[in-house]
Design an enzyme around this catalytic site. Structure first.
Site: not given
Lengths: 176, 176
Positions: A6, A8
């Site tokens: 991922d 963020d």
């Protein structure tokens, strides 16, 4: 091994951008120590919640985010040993795409465009391991979900955990 | 059934944009009938090939593309009966993201952001059916690959084929 990562609050420090914009708007600077177990919008006054929740939908929110400590070095090492993909649920934020892409170009230039995925829902993406900060992504992942520590997930008990990218490096060292 | 649908030359007429920009640059208008079995860059003079191949990397190439005939109506019908995702290999074209996203908002507003994927390599995305115009996407798809007819793929023999979105509608009608 195919590792999905991922963006963020795993590679890019989006929480710091919330603090920065909130200080710009209201003159108060928060830190991660102020929000254990919470999303930032949950601790601001009710009359600020809507604005704070709108920040990532505004232009520039994802531009030039700080890199999470040791992420760059570790991901570069992992990318030489594993099949690695960056998988970001960017579709929720229509102004994020170019900022996110250019951020990867700047800080993770060894991640080829063929290794980048911007999606809405991560449950379609096949991989062996997912490193993510959100339960709604980890819980639907059919492989081995690993939570990367961020303020809002410190209470998650259901997943293996990585607190830092140095831990991640040790975790994957010697894995096939 | 989970149906994955490509964008360029399946929903959006990118070939027409090549013709349009080539006419702008060189004063000659081609049509699809001029390029059977070819990509457009393959039939232009050698000294124009590099420029033509650069078109989709330039800003604005994907903005306001024409919608392929009957795509909107058929996809709307399919979206009510099936689990439907738009999967575009947009990562190759760093200026395409916002144009593609806004194009979907305009012409396919019933496709929620959770049903949109911009990726580099489609072989990671799980689905039952993929409707696409390119062999490099269809050949690695683990489900049922279906080629959507475009000039450059009329010679493909390896896949089920849909020539039009009306054919697609008939194909899926009554499927679980």
């Amino acid at each position: 091994m195919r590792i999905l990562i991922d963006m963020d609050d795993v590679l890019a420090d989006a929480v710091e951008r919330f603090f920065e914009w909130y200080e710009r708007d209201f003159g108060i600077r928060y830190t991660k120590a102020d929000i254990p177990g919470k999303h930032f919008y949950q601790i601001v006054p009710d009359e600020h919640k809507q604005l704070v929740r709108s920040y990532p939908h505004q232009k520039g929110f994802f531009k030039d985010l700080p890199v999470i400590q040791d992420a760059k070095e570790t991901v570069e090492v992992l990318s030489r040993m594993h099949e690695l993909y960056i998988v970001s649920a960017a579709m929720e934020f229509k102004y994020s795409f170019t900022d996110k892409y250019e951020w990867l170009d700047e800080h993770f230039p060894f991640i080829h465009w063929k290794q980048r995925i911007f999606c809405g829902n991560k449950h379609l993406v096949k991989g062996d391991v997912l490193i993510d900060d959100h339960d709604f992504n980890l819980s639907v992942f059919p492989g081995r979900p690993i939570v990367f520590t961020a303020p809002h997930n410190i209470h998650y008990k259901e997943y293996e955990r990585m607190n830092t990218w140095l831990e991640a490096k040790n975790f994957f060292e010697g894995m096939p």
